[in-house]
Design a protein around this motif. Structure first.
Motif, PDB file in Angstrom:
ATOM      1  N   ARG A   1     -15.877  13.326 -10.657  1.00 17.58           N
ATOM      2  CA  ARG A   1     -16.986  13.220 -11.616  1.00 17.58           C
ATOM      3  C   ARG A   1     -18.197  12.513 -11.000  1.00 17.58           C
ATOM      4  NH1 ARG A   1     -14.033  12.140 -17.408  1.00 17.58           N
ATOM      5  NH2 ARG A   1     -13.108  14.211 -17.550  1.00 17.58           N
ATOM      6  N   LEU A   2     -17.947  11.485 -10.216  1.00 16.16           N
ATOM      7  CA  LEU A   2     -19.034  10.791  -9.539  1.00 16.16           C
ATOM      8  C   LEU A   2     -19.760  11.733  -8.581  1.00 16.16           C
ATOM      9  CD1 LEU A   2     -20.543   8.125  -9.007  1.00 16.16           C
ATOM     10  CD2 LEU A   2     -18.851   7.645  -7.237  1.00 16.16           C
TER      11      LEU A   2
ATOM     12  N   GLN B   1     -19.991  14.996  -8.905  1.00 15.57           N
ATOM     13  CA  GLN B   1     -20.769  15.923  -9.736  1.00 15.57           C
ATOM     14  C   GLN B   1     -22.069  15.251 -10.220  1.00 15.57           C
ATOM     15  OE1 GLN B   1     -18.025  16.950 -12.841  1.00 15.57           O
ATOM     16  NE2 GLN B   1     -17.063  18.613 -11.660  1.00 15.57           N
ATOM     17  N   THR B   2     -21.950  14.007 -10.626  1.00 12.24           N
ATOM     18  CA  THR B   2     -23.130  13.269 -11.090  1.00 12.24           C
ATOM     19  C   THR B   2     -24.142  13.102  -9.964  1.00 12.24           C
ATOM     20  OG1 THR B   2     -21.743  12.072 -12.670  1.00 12.24           O
ATOM     21  CG2 THR B   2     -23.903  11.132 -12.183  1.00 12.24           C
ATOM     22  N   LEU B   3     -23.662  12.788  -8.763  1.00 13.65           N
ATOM     23  CA  LEU B   3     -24.566  12.630  -7.619  1.00 13.65           C
ATOM     24  C   LEU B   3     -25.257  13.945  -7.264  1.00 13.65           C
ATOM     25  CD1 LEU B   3     -22.580  10.186  -5.318  1.00 13.65           C
ATOM     26  CD2 LEU B   3     -24.703   9.734  -6.558  1.00 13.65           C
ATOM     27  N   ARG B   4     -24.501  15.071  -7.349  1.00 15.34           N
ATOM     28  CA  ARG B   4     -25.113  16.382  -7.080  1.00 15.34           C
ATOM     29  C   ARG B   4     -26.203  16.694  -8.111  1.00 15.34           C
ATOM     30  NH1 ARG B   4     -20.193  18.987  -7.358  1.00 15.34           N
ATOM     31  NH2 ARG B   4     -18.964  18.065  -5.725  1.00 15.34           N
ATOM     32  N   ALA B   5     -25.904  16.430  -9.391  1.00 12.21           N
ATOM     33  CA  ALA B   5     -26.897  16.688 -10.453  1.00 12.21           C
ATOM     34  C   ALA B   5     -28.119  15.796 -10.282  1.00 12.21           C
ATOM     35  CB  ALA B   5     -26.261  16.461 -11.823  1.00 12.21           C
ATOM     36  N   THR B   6     -27.891  14.538  -9.909  1.00 17.58           N
ATOM     37  CA  THR B   6     -29.010  13.614  -9.686  1.00 17.58           C
ATOM     38  C   THR B   6     -29.855  14.065  -8.508  1.00 17.58           C
ATOM     39  OG1 THR B   6     -27.663  11.809 -10.544  1.00 17.58           O
ATOM     40  CG2 THR B   6     -29.610  11.205  -9.283  1.00 17.58           C
ATOM     41  N   THR B   7     -29.229  14.506  -7.451  1.00 17.58           N
ATOM     42  CA  THR B   7     -29.956  15.000  -6.273  1.00 17.58           C
ATOM     43  C   THR B   7     -30.800  16.213  -6.642  1.00 17.58           C
ATOM     44  OG1 THR B   7     -28.168  14.204  -4.858  1.00 17.58           O
ATOM     45  CG2 THR B   7     -29.683  15.823  -3.907  1.00 17.58           C
TER      46      THR B   7
END
Length: 153
Positions: free
Chosen positions: A35-36, A38-44
């Motif tokens: 999940r972390l 996925q969150t980092l990819r979305a933030t990027t």
């Protein structure tokens, strides 16, 4: 070991329990890491999109500021020209007033004197003079009252 069943000692049970809890903990950590990620990819992706849109906006804002500065410079130039024209007009009106003002006042005074003299000569020598009235803010004063007022001043 003889016999029929499998006897499990307390240490083995404790080892199995620790292994199960360890597996559960590792599973939770794996899910949290996924999940972390996925969150980092979305933030990027979000940062890349914002950067993609912000750069043209900043360029447009910079152009708008330059255009506003150009317009302000033009208005400043116009204002200084207007100030110069105003001072020139003031100087011209002063010159015109000093050149023509004195003679025009003298001509007007002369014309007034001539009219007064002609109006006095037109009246019969023994005829009573018409009294003139003066209006002061809504009331009328007879000529005698006016004469007394001017004498007081």
């Amino acid at each position: 070991m003889s016999g029929s069943g499998c006897a499990v000692s307390g240490g083995e049970v404790a080892g199995i329990l620790v292994a199960v809890f360890w597996a559960i903990l590792v599973s939770f950590l794996a899910v949290a890491l996924v999940r972390l990620a996925q969150t980092l990819r979305a933030t990027t992706k979000l940062v890349a999109d914002v950067t993609e849109q912000a750069v043209p906006l900043l360029a447009d804002a910079s152009d708008a500021v330059r255009s506003a500065q150009t317009q302000i410079d033009r208005v400043d130039a116009i204002a200084s020209d207007v100030q110069e024209v105003t001072s020139n007009a003031s100087a011209l009106s002063t010159t015109v007033a000093s050149t023509f003002g004195g003679p025009l006042v003298k001509v007007a005074a002369f014309g007034y004197g001539v009219r007064r003299a002609l109006s006095r000569s037109d009246a019969a020598p023994g005829a009573p003079r018409q009294s003139r009235r003066t209006v002061i803010v809504g009331r009328t004063l007879p000529a005698e009252g006016r004469a007394s007022r001017t004498k007081r001043k």
